[in-house]
Scaffold this motif. Structure first.
Motif, PDB file in Angstrom:
ATOM      1  N   SER A 274       0.810  -1.219   0.000  1.00 31.25           N
ATOM      2  CA  SER A 274       0.000   0.000   0.000  1.00 31.25           C
ATOM      3  C   SER A 274       0.846   1.275   0.000  1.00 31.25           C
ATOM      4  N   PRO A 275       1.791   1.462   0.942  1.00 35.96           N
ATOM      5  CA  PRO A 275       2.566   2.708   0.927  1.00 35.96           C
ATOM      6  C   PRO A 275       3.480   2.839  -0.289  1.00 35.96           C
ATOM      7  N   VAL A 276       4.052   1.731  -0.756  1.00 35.63           N
ATOM      8  CA  VAL A 276       4.912   1.797  -1.944  1.00 35.63           C
ATOM      9  C   VAL A 276       4.073   2.084  -3.186  1.00 35.63           C
ATOM     10  N   GLY A 277       2.883   1.486  -3.254  1.00 32.66           N
ATOM     11  CA  GLY A 277       1.984   1.778  -4.362  1.00 32.66           C
ATOM     12  C   GLY A 277       1.558   3.238  -4.375  1.00 32.66           C
ATOM     13  N   ALA A 278       1.344   3.796  -3.176  1.00 35.16           N
ATOM     14  CA  ALA A 278       0.979   5.215  -3.079  1.00 35.16           C
ATOM     15  C   ALA A 278       2.123   6.104  -3.571  1.00 35.16           C
ATOM     16  N   LEU A 279       3.361   5.704  -3.290  1.00 34.26           N
ATOM     17  CA  LEU A 279       4.511   6.449  -3.802  1.00 34.26           C
ATOM     18  C   LEU A 279       4.530   6.449  -5.317  1.00 34.26           C
ATOM     19  N   SER A 280       4.311   5.298  -5.908  1.00 40.39           N
ATOM     20  CA  SER A 280       4.303   5.175  -7.365  1.00 40.39           C
ATOM     21  C   SER A 280       3.204   6.015  -7.990  1.00 40.39           C
ATOM     22  N   ASN A 281       2.008   5.929  -7.400  1.00 38.32           N
ATOM     23  CA  ASN A 281       0.889   6.716  -7.928  1.00 38.32           C
ATOM     24  C   ASN A 281       1.141   8.206  -7.778  1.00 38.32           C
ATOM     25  N   GLY A 282       1.726   8.595  -6.645  1.00 37.98           N
ATOM     26  CA  GLY A 282       2.022  10.008  -6.418  1.00 37.98           C
ATOM     27  C   GLY A 282       3.014  10.561  -7.422  1.00 37.98           C
ATOM     28  N   LEU A 283       4.011   9.774  -7.762  1.00 36.35           N
ATOM     29  CA  LEU A 283       5.000  10.214  -8.747  1.00 36.35           C
ATOM     30  C   LEU A 283       4.366  10.373 -10.128  1.00 36.35           C
ATOM     31  N   GLU A 284       3.455   9.478 -10.470  1.00 31.02           N
ATOM     32  CA  GLU A 284       2.767   9.584 -11.758  1.00 31.02           C
ATOM     33  C   GLU A 284       1.907  10.849 -11.815  1.00 31.02           C
ATOM     34  N   LEU A 285       1.204  11.113 -10.721  1.00 32.38           N
ATOM     35  CA  LEU A 285       0.381  12.324 -10.669  1.00 32.38           C
ATOM     36  C   LEU A 285       1.240  13.580 -10.750  1.00 32.38           C
ATOM     37  N   LEU A 286       2.365  13.556 -10.050  1.00 30.82           N
ATOM     38  CA  LEU A 286       3.247  14.717 -10.028  1.00 30.82           C
ATOM     39  C   LEU A 286       3.796  15.008 -11.417  1.00 30.82           C
ATOM     40  N   ALA A 287       4.090  13.976 -12.172  1.00 36.42           N
ATOM     41  CA  ALA A 287       4.642  14.153 -13.512  1.00 36.42           C
ATOM     42  C   ALA A 287       3.643  14.806 -14.466  1.00 36.42           C
ATOM     43  N   GLU A 288       2.346  14.615 -14.185  1.00 34.65           N
ATOM     44  CA  GLU A 288       1.310  15.136 -15.082  1.00 34.65           C
ATOM     45  C   GLU A 288       0.692  16.427 -14.579  1.00 34.65           C
ATOM     46  N   GLU A 289       0.866  16.731 -13.297  1.00 35.03           N
ATOM     47  CA  GLU A 289       0.186  17.883 -12.686  1.00 35.03           C
ATOM     48  C   GLU A 289       0.968  19.181 -12.927  1.00 35.03           C
ATOM     49  N   THR A 290       0.241  20.241 -13.281  1.00 35.48           N
ATOM     50  CA  THR A 290       0.871  21.550 -13.511  1.00 35.48           C
ATOM     51  C   THR A 290       0.394  22.606 -12.516  1.00 35.48           C
ATOM     52  N   ASP A 291      -0.746  22.370 -11.880  1.00 38.52           N
ATOM     53  CA  ASP A 291      -1.266  23.341 -10.918  1.00 38.52           C
ATOM     54  C   ASP A 291      -0.387  23.351  -9.666  1.00 38.52           C
ATOM     55  N   PRO A 292       0.141  24.522  -9.260  1.00 35.61           N
ATOM     56  CA  PRO A 292       1.046  24.596  -8.107  1.00 35.61           C
ATOM     57  C   PRO A 292       0.444  24.039  -6.820  1.00 35.61           C
ATOM     58  N   GLU A 293      -0.816  24.322  -6.586  1.00 24.52           N
ATOM     59  CA  GLU A 293      -1.453  23.851  -5.358  1.00 24.52           C
ATOM     60  C   GLU A 293      -1.562  22.330  -5.353  1.00 24.52           C
ATOM     61  N   MET A 294      -1.937  21.761  -6.492  1.00 23.73           N
ATOM     62  CA  MET A 294      -2.057  20.312  -6.582  1.00 23.73           C
ATOM     63  C   MET A 294      -0.687  19.631  -6.513  1.00 23.73           C
ATOM     64  N   ARG A 295       0.331  20.283  -7.083  1.00 24.79           N
ATOM     65  CA  ARG A 295       1.680  19.720  -7.006  1.00 24.79           C
ATOM     66  C   ARG A 295       2.166  19.688  -5.557  1.00 24.79           C
ATOM     67  N   GLN A 296       1.818  20.740  -4.786  1.00 23.60           N
ATOM     68  CA  GLN A 296       2.183  20.755  -3.372  1.00 23.60           C
ATOM     69  C   GLN A 296       1.484  19.623  -2.626  1.00 23.60           C
ATOM     70  N   ARG A 297       0.221  19.374  -2.996  1.00 19.91           N
ATOM     71  CA  ARG A 297      -0.524  18.280  -2.375  1.00 19.91           C
ATOM     72  C   ARG A 297       0.127  16.932  -2.709  1.00 19.91           C
ATOM     73  N   CYS A 298       0.595  16.792  -3.951  1.00 16.47           N
ATOM     74  CA  CYS A 298       1.280  15.556  -4.350  1.00 16.47           C
ATOM     75  C   CYS A 298       2.544  15.349  -3.527  1.00 16.47           C
ATOM     76  N   PHE A 299       3.295  16.447  -3.318  1.00 19.11           N
ATOM     77  CA  PHE A 299       4.518  16.347  -2.520  1.00 19.11           C
ATOM     78  C   PHE A 299       4.198  15.901  -1.086  1.00 19.11           C
ATOM     79  N   GLU A 300       3.102  16.412  -0.525  1.00 15.90           N
ATOM     80  CA  GLU A 300       2.712  16.040   0.835  1.00 15.90           C
ATOM     81  C   GLU A 300       2.346  14.562   0.907  1.00 15.90           C
ATOM     82  N   LEU A 301       1.631  14.063  -0.095  1.00 17.26           N
ATOM     83  CA  LEU A 301       1.265  12.655  -0.133  1.00 17.26           C
ATOM     84  C   LEU A 301       2.497  11.765  -0.305  1.00 17.26           C
TER      85      LEU A 301
END
Length: 214
Positions: free
Chosen positions: A23-50
């Motif tokens: 679960s936690p490793v899968g969340a890391l993988s998913n977070g990195l994928e989201l971060l690579a596609e996200e451009t909104d600064p607020e959402m990118r900050q949320r990705c970093f927190e996750l």
């Protein structure tokens, strides 16, 4: 224990480790994928927190497995209980709604006792599915380590097959990754000439161990 039994136990413990880390490793993988596609600064900050949260949880679980299953704690026969305390406090923090009270009379405990303490604490946290309190006590008396863990909360959930494995009453063919850690504790206690016990009521789970030292 035969070589075949030892291999089976190692396989089941590895399966448990992989299950808990998925679960936690899968969340890391998913977070990195989201971060690579996200451009909104607020959402990118949320990705970093996750990502930070998932990385912390992964590290905490690995620290637990090293002490609870492996040979961590140095080359000596004892482990500083502050290491075990830090690991359990981290796991309880992730579980939320679980308050821990410690009663440790020793600064160091034998490695088998630390493994029992950690696994008992993990079982207690898992049992408090709706939150509650976890009381953890350990002391050395008359040449033996005595460990007690009490989990109390609404509708405590505890798999009776884990309790049977703790007491050495679970048939070998019924062992699984879920009961492997409990069976390992039974073998540790039996090898030391000690024993494990558990008792469950509707709102309380009590786990106890006596392990002669040396």
């Amino acid at each position: 224990m035969t070589n075949s039994d030892a291999i089976d136990l190692a396989n089941m413990l590895c399966s448990r480790l992989c299950h808990d880390m998925l679960s936690p490793v899968g969340a890391l993988s998913n977070g990195l994928e989201l971060l690579a596609e996200e451009t909104d600064p607020e959402m990118r900050q949320r990705c970093f927190e996750l990502l930070e949260q998932s990385a912390r949880i992964s590290a905490d679980k690995l620290k637990f497995f090293r002490l609870a299953y492996g040979a961590a704690g140095g080359f000596g026969d004892e482990v500083d209980v502050s290491e075990a305390k830090a690991v359990v406090d981290a796991l309880a923090g992730e579980a939320r709604r679980v308050q821990i009270a410690w009663a440790l009379s020793e600064a160091r405990l034998p490695k088998p006792a630390v493994k029992v303490l950690l696994n008992f604490a993990h079982m207690g946290i898992d049992a408090l599915v709706r939150g509650g309190t976890l009381d953890i006590g350990a002391e050395v008396r008359e040449g033996a380590s005595e460990i007690v863990v009490r989990a109390a909360g609404p509708k405590v959930a505890f798999d009776q097959s884990i309790g049977a494995a703790l007491e050495g009453n679970l048939p070998r063919e019924k062992l699984s990754s879920r009961t492997a850690a409990a069976h390992m504790l039974y073998l540790l206690a039996d090898h030391a000439g000690g024993g494990l016990q558990y008792k469950q009521t509707g709102e309380t789970l009590l786990l106890g161990a006596v392990l002669p030292n040396g």
